[in-house]
Write an enzyme that holds these catalytic residues in place. Structure first.
Site, PDB file in Angstrom:
ATOM      1  N   PRO A   2      10.918  26.238 -24.209  1.00  0.00           N
ATOM      2  CA  PRO A   2      10.444  25.948 -22.906  1.00  0.00           C
ATOM      3  C   PRO A   2      11.117  25.012 -22.195  1.00  0.00           C
ATOM      4  CG  PRO A   2       9.033  25.105 -24.812  1.00  0.00           C
ATOM      5  CD  PRO A   2      10.322  25.277 -25.286  1.00  0.00           C
ATOM      6  N   GLU A   3      11.171  24.962 -20.943  1.00  0.00           N
ATOM      7  CA  GLU A   3      11.940  23.999 -20.105  1.00  0.00           C
ATOM      8  C   GLU A   3      10.943  23.361 -19.219  1.00  0.00           C
ATOM      9  OE1 GLU A   3      15.441  25.227 -18.119  1.00  0.00           O
ATOM     10  OE2 GLU A   3      15.628  26.945 -19.440  1.00  0.00           O
TER      11      GLU A   3
END
Length: 271
Positions: A2-3
């Site tokens: 996840p960014e």
DNA sequence: ATGGGCACCTGGCTGC
DNA sequence: TGCAGCCAGGTGCCCA
């Protein structure tokens, strides 16, 4: 995994279920996360009510009565809100059982994610102390980024992924932002013009905001707090599109390696 | 200070 | 079908 957009989507999803509730119990099935959970981890959290759920960079900050739980999802982590007693599956490492009966479940196959309980201000924690500005805040702007780039030889792709310069931009959105700004990922930061930094800053803000609105990007494992994927993948211009036609000009998208990570770009649109 | 490379870990896919 | 090899959304740490 996840960014920033995926972490923010998770934050929004778990905040409603957690805020104001109280941690009744903590189940640790696998303490060996990126940093091993201490034996007293469960006891530290038990009985504390949840004040707020915030985000700093890719860290989730769960504010408690007497401290803060700092969570990072690593490459493959997810946090879901489930009914109490939902059967645990592989890689379901930690549960927070709330008084309401809801269960906040941390799943992370690769175990690059982490949890830390701290009683100091979380911003002062060693992992957060040196982090750069948030990309969606006003102190992240063209003047700031251009000043940081002066005389730096590092390639632009690695430059925008450096968490000491700006946080939250990972491998997907670095390629996407550089495409939108028309900048070759291989360009040295010190040679990029001020006007190009202005475009880049705008592109970073635009792409991250748009991705948040779509609930993030799911390539493989990412799911939000409800267990559903993000829809931004359909809107990617270059990431994971090697050989496919550029959505602006039709040229085949190229893939290269930079710092052992894949970079995607359009050789026509990006100079 | 800067830049480069490795490490941590599991699982899915490809090709022989 | 099996197995080796490679790849994957992050980032701390060590070295030159």
């Amino acid at each position: 995994m996840p960014e920033l957009p995926e972490v923010e989507t998770t934050r929004r999803g778990i905040a409603a279920a957690m805020t104001g509730d109280c941690i009744a119990a903590v189940v640790v099935r696998e303490p060996r996360l990126r940093w091993r959970l201490p034996g007293e981890f469960a006891a530290q959290l038990r009985g504390q009510s949840i004040r707020a759920v915030r985000r700093r960079a890719k860290y989730l900050l769960i504010d408690l009565e007497r401290g803060c739980l700092i969570v990072h999802l690593g490459m493959s982590g997810s946090l879901r809100v489930l009914p109490a007693m939902t059967i645990a599956l592989k890689h379901d490492h930690v549960d927070l059982i709330l008084n309401s009966g809801a269960c906040l479940r941390f799943n992370d196959p690769r175990r690059f994610g982490s949890m830390h309980y701290t009683t100091e201000a979380p911003e002062q924690h060693a992992l957060l102390r040196k982090l750069a500005p948030e990309p969606l805040e006003n102190d992240f702007n063209a003047a700031y980024l251009a000043a940081k780039a002066k005389r730096r030889k590092v390639a632009m792709k690695q430059f925008v992924m450096n968490g000491n310069l700006v946080v939250g931009v990972g491998n997907i959105y670095a390629s996407e932002a550089l495409f939108r700004a028309g900048i070759r990922p291989s360009r040295r930061a010190g040679r990029v013009k001020k006007a190009e930094f202005a475009k880049l800053v705008k592109a970073i803000k635009t792409v991250l905001s748009a991705a948040i609105r779509s609930g993030g990007t799911t390539l493989r494992d990412y799911v939000n707090a409800e267990g559903t994927p993000g829809y931004f993948r359909q809107k990617l211009f270059v990431y994971d599109r090697k050989g496919q036609p550029c959505r602006k000009c039709g040229t085949a998208i190229r893939q290269i390696a930079q710092g052992q990570r894949s970079t995607y770009y359009c050789p026509t649109c990006q100079t």
